[in-house]
Design a protein around this motif. Structure first.
Motif, mmCIF file in Angstrom:
data_model
loop_
_atom_site.group_PDB
_atom_site.id
_atom_site.type_symbol
_atom_site.label_atom_id
_atom_site.label_comp_id
_atom_site.label_asym_id
_atom_site.label_seq_id
_atom_site.Cartn_x
_atom_site.Cartn_y
_atom_site.Cartn_z
ATOM 1 N N PRO B 149 0.832 -1.209 0.000
ATOM 2 C CA PRO B 149 0.000 0.000 0.000
ATOM 3 C C PRO B 149 0.864 1.256 0.000
ATOM 4 O O PRO B 149 1.877 1.328 0.689
ATOM 5 N N GLY B 150 0.458 2.201 -0.824
ATOM 6 C CA GLY B 150 1.143 3.489 -0.815
ATOM 7 C C GLY B 150 2.418 3.522 -1.628
ATOM 8 O O GLY B 150 3.162 4.494 -1.603
ATOM 9 N N LEU B 151 2.667 2.470 -2.389
ATOM 10 C CA LEU B 151 3.882 2.436 -3.184
ATOM 11 C C LEU B 151 3.553 2.673 -4.652
ATOM 12 O O LEU B 151 2.747 1.964 -5.236
ATOM 13 N N ASP B 152 4.207 3.676 -5.238
ATOM 14 C CA ASP B 152 3.983 3.952 -6.656
ATOM 15 C C ASP B 152 4.802 2.978 -7.482
ATOM 16 O O ASP B 152 6.002 3.176 -7.668
ATOM 17 N N ALA B 153 4.166 1.975 -7.996
ATOM 18 C CA ALA B 153 4.909 0.990 -8.764
ATOM 19 C C ALA B 153 3.989 0.249 -9.710
ATOM 20 O O ALA B 153 2.790 0.106 -9.448
ATOM 21 N N ASP B 154 4.553 -0.190 -10.825
ATOM 22 C CA ASP B 154 3.789 -1.072 -11.699
ATOM 23 C C ASP B 154 3.545 -2.364 -10.951
ATOM 24 O O ASP B 154 4.272 -2.699 -10.006
ATOM 25 N N LEU B 155 2.563 -3.080 -11.408
ATOM 26 C CA LEU B 155 2.149 -4.250 -10.659
ATOM 27 C C LEU B 155 1.848 -5.393 -11.606
ATOM 28 O O LEU B 155 1.213 -5.207 -12.632
ATOM 29 N N ALA B 301 10.288 -6.318 -18.836
ATOM 30 C CA ALA B 301 9.918 -5.470 -19.968
ATOM 31 C C ALA B 301 9.327 -4.149 -19.470
ATOM 32 O O ALA B 301 9.758 -3.068 -19.865
ATOM 33 N N ARG B 302 8.365 -4.274 -18.578
ATOM 34 C CA ARG B 302 7.727 -3.094 -17.991
ATOM 35 C C ARG B 302 8.743 -2.186 -17.317
ATOM 36 O O ARG B 302 8.733 -0.969 -17.487
ATOM 37 N N LEU B 303 9.603 -2.796 -16.549
ATOM 38 C CA LEU B 303 10.569 -2.031 -15.772
ATOM 39 C C LEU B 303 11.497 -1.248 -16.699
ATOM 40 O O LEU B 303 11.702 -0.044 -16.522
ATOM 41 N N ILE B 304 12.008 -1.914 -17.690
ATOM 42 C CA ILE B 304 12.974 -1.280 -18.578
ATOM 43 C C ILE B 304 12.288 -0.220 -19.436
ATOM 44 O O ILE B 304 12.850 0.837 -19.710
ATOM 45 N N ARG B 306 9.887 1.573 -18.420
ATOM 46 C CA ARG B 306 9.757 2.735 -17.540
ATOM 47 C C ARG B 306 11.106 3.418 -17.327
ATOM 48 O O ARG B 306 11.182 4.649 -17.257
ATOM 49 N N ILE B 307 12.135 2.641 -17.233
ATOM 50 C CA ILE B 307 13.475 3.204 -17.061
ATOM 51 C C ILE B 307 13.809 4.090 -18.252
ATOM 52 O O ILE B 307 14.309 5.201 -18.108
ATOM 53 N N ARG B 308 13.481 3.596 -19.427
ATOM 54 C CA ARG B 308 13.849 4.307 -20.644
ATOM 55 C C ARG B 308 12.991 5.520 -20.905
ATOM 56 O O ARG B 308 13.477 6.566 -21.292
ATOM 57 N N SER B 309 11.682 5.354 -20.688
ATOM 58 C CA SER B 309 10.823 6.444 -21.134
ATOM 59 C C SER B 309 10.192 7.225 -19.999
ATOM 60 O O SER B 309 9.199 7.906 -20.183
ATOM 61 N N GLY B 310 10.795 7.122 -18.817
ATOM 62 C CA GLY B 310 10.338 7.957 -17.725
ATOM 63 C C GLY B 310 8.905 7.736 -17.310
ATOM 64 O O GLY B 310 8.510 6.617 -17.030
ATOM 65 N N CYS B 311 8.127 8.801 -17.311
ATOM 66 C CA CYS B 311 6.840 8.771 -16.639
ATOM 67 C C CYS B 311 5.673 8.279 -17.465
ATOM 68 O O CYS B 311 4.769 9.054 -17.789
ATOM 69 N N VAL B 312 5.633 6.998 -17.825
ATOM 70 C CA VAL B 312 4.400 6.458 -18.354
ATOM 71 C C VAL B 312 3.514 6.198 -17.153
ATOM 72 O O VAL B 312 4.008 5.976 -16.056
ATOM 73 N N PRO B 313 2.211 6.227 -17.367
ATOM 74 C CA PRO B 313 1.324 6.032 -16.209
ATOM 75 C C PRO B 313 1.498 4.646 -15.597
ATOM 76 O O PRO B 313 1.827 3.696 -16.296
ATOM 77 N N LEU B 314 1.256 4.566 -14.322
ATOM 78 C CA LEU B 314 1.364 3.296 -13.614
ATOM 79 C C LEU B 314 0.378 2.275 -14.179
ATOM 80 O O LEU B 314 -0.774 2.584 -14.411
ATOM 81 N N ARG B 315 0.868 1.079 -14.390
ATOM 82 C CA ARG B 315 -0.028 0.055 -14.891
ATOM 83 C C ARG B 315 -0.020 -1.174 -13.998
ATOM 84 O O ARG B 315 0.978 -1.514 -13.400
ATOM 85 N N SER B 316 -1.140 -1.827 -13.963
ATOM 86 C CA SER B 316 -1.172 -3.080 -13.237
ATOM 87 C C SER B 316 -1.804 -4.104 -14.151
ATOM 88 O O SER B 316 -2.732 -3.811 -14.906
ATOM 89 N N MET B 317 -1.286 -5.309 -14.127
ATOM 90 C CA MET B 317 -1.744 -6.311 -15.077
ATOM 91 C C MET B 317 -1.864 -7.650 -14.383
ATOM 92 O O MET B 317 -1.022 -8.011 -13.568
ATOM 93 N N ALA B 318 -2.909 -8.366 -14.709
ATOM 94 C CA ALA B 318 -3.102 -9.679 -14.099
ATOM 95 C C ALA B 318 -2.944 -10.776 -15.137
ATOM 96 O O ALA B 318 -3.606 -10.770 -16.161
#
Lengths: 333, 333
Positions: B149-155, B301-304, B306-318
């Motif tokens: 909770p409270g962590l800005d991170a892709d999921l 893939a997601r992490l890299i 984000r590393i490369r293109s900075g601030c894409v919106p946070l995404r969560s995927m199941a």
DNA sequence: CTGTTAGCGCGTTCAC
DNA sequence: GTGAACGCGCTAACAG
């Protein structure tokens, strides 16, 4: 990310003062120290290990190169390596050699570029590794279990031959005479040594092992399964089997169960590695246990010792493995 | 270790020329290029990623923080993470959170100092992790399986609840009515979700689960063993068990075997995680398989990205888990 | 096509 | 007790 310079400006002091309060490397007035510390906290300043490394020529990072980190045996080893390294202030870069000489070469190169302080090498010993490291750069290396020829490195052995010998002795003492051996690929030194110890014990006991009783298979549960299936199809199957790895032994136990062969009543099985799963196999597996944790911490201790004090003479050390008797072995009926 | 400057001097060119032949970053005459390349080879020059990182503010290193890397499930996950990362030119620093909040804090700090480009976080979700990361620094993070909770991170989620549901459905469809659940510690979200799915399926089928049929134990084979032993001591034991982890299920299978309870004839068992050992258990374990490899490569893939293109919106995927039916489950007799 | 130069963030000498 | 300045190895902007 905040830099030391920014902290210095904000605190109204010089960069070097900031550096000194961080590293406690010279006397700073309590007044200034508190102020600087305050700013550091406020700005969320975190020193850059990258810059520090550039200056000191030390990264406090060590590479760990293993054949396959998802193999439980290596996974357990890695866990202890990580643990020991962390205690001493070092981080681990994990590398899987699995994937051929090409990946391995690439990895070694990357590690050198990253200027790791040292390398823990768990070589599978397959032939494709032979040439790679001979021309290695001047980084301290500790090898686990297997010495690559021509490589200047400390060495930590785990008595593979003795392990195989102890396993066979155990079976022989239980009264078994017709003992088979299920082994990994013949070109892996680990396999060869373990089988060697097994054969020595058999010979010492005046027992002969016909070639059909030694079966080589892939170094996996699937391989063990296949090997046992083949072995048990024999009209006169052996009464005991020494398997050179727990992973294979677990596969073998599965095959025996499916074939209706009761372990240990009809067939005794002893494995090698003492992976976590061995203790909860059906039946719990008797196995040879290398001192994984001791090996790991010794490896790290040796490595860091060498990192710190340069050219101490190369050392090699052998740690004893122990036989863990559980429920997969029983006296010959 | 040779430096670029030394190479330049030896080749009689400027430092920048050397840099450019190494990086192919501007045209260099074939003559000069060959000469420089020759010197590089001769001097065994290897560029310093440390210096490069300082300049570019990129380390091409990502941290991987897991509860315990020797747990087969995490070990397999890590192996795929390493694989995916390597493909994209990144190295992995392996960190075990196991050992409490203190070690975790220290690790996070170290990783920040080392200026990792990103972090893959496999949180156990235990309470002691709650506060740590909330004040995290500006590093891209991808969380696997569990959102702190409270962590800005892709999921990246793996449908734990659905997995528990599918497992229960399977058992119900086989005709079982008295189904127990062996679970890990109640304070782990993973456990709660899986149990939640199980209970939902039971409720949907009009079945009730008395509290005694849900037993919590340590998240290990030993825990599973203990839980099964307790469960099977009941004068009217359940006919099926859903276990929230394969490690525990393997321990349970062992306990059942020792107690003389035949699986699946007298007791059906379904596990969760599909670790490598599950396929060679006795009997081979029916289990819920999270898409480990897909999760790992997606995470990287997601992490890299984000590393490369900075601030894409946070995404969560199941990602969906699948039920792997093997031999530990059978229709109710 | 090639060279000069200014940092990147930090530790460390030397001077005050 | 404190600050200025240099260099670790490399990249990139700017000259030539």
């Amino acid at each position: 990310m905040a830099t030391m310079k920014q902290v210095a400006e904000r605190a109204g002091v010089s960069i070097s003062t900031v550096s000194h309060v961080i590293n406690n490397t010279r006397v700073v007035s309590d007044d200034v120290r508190r102020r600087v510390l305050g700013i550091i906290d406020e700005m969320r300043y975190i020193p850059s290990a990258v810059a520090r490394s550039l200056k000191n020529d030390k990264t406090h990072t060590i590479g760990v190169l293993v054949p396959n980190s998802s193999n439980p045996y290596f996974a357990e080893l890695i866990r202890w390596i990580e643990d020991a390294a962390f205690e001493l202030g070092y981080n681990i870069i994990l590398c899987n050699a699995h994937g051929g000489a090409q990946k391995q070469t690439a990895y070694l190169r990357l590690l050198m570029e990253k200027r790791i302080d040292g390398l823990v090498l768990v070589a599978s010993g397959a032939d494709d590794e032979q040439d790679l490291l001979v021309r290695h750069e001047a980084v301290p290396i500790v090898q686990l279990e297997r010495a690559l020829p021509g490589l200047d490195a400390d060495l930590i052995l785990a008595g593979q031959e003795e392990g195989g010998h102890a396993a066979a002795r155990h079976l022989i003492e239980l009264g078994h005479r017709d003992i088979a051996c299920v082994a990994g690929p013949a070109d892996l030194p680990r396999t060869r040594e373990r089988v060697g110890g097994f054969l020595r014990a058999m010979t010492e006991a005046g027992l002969t092992v016909p070639p059909v009783r030694i079966v080589h298979e892939e170094f996996t549960s699937a391989g063990g399964h296949a090997a046992f299936t083949r072995l048990l199809a024999d009209p006169h199957p052996p009464t005991a089997v020494f398997v050179t790895s727990d992973l294979m032994a677990l596969g073998g136990l599965c095959a025996a169960g499916v074939a209706g062969v009761r372990v240990p009543a009809q067939l005794s099985v002893v494995g090698y590695d003492d992976i976590a799963g061995a203790g909860y196999a059906l039946p719990p597996l008797t196995t040879v246990a290398p001192p994984k944790r001791a090996m790991a911490s010794l490896a790290i201790a040796r490595l860091i010792e060498r990192i710190r004090s340069g050219c101490v003479p190369l050392r090699s050390m052998a740690l004893p493995s122990t036989l863990v008797v559980r429920a997969s072995t029983a006296p010959l009926q």
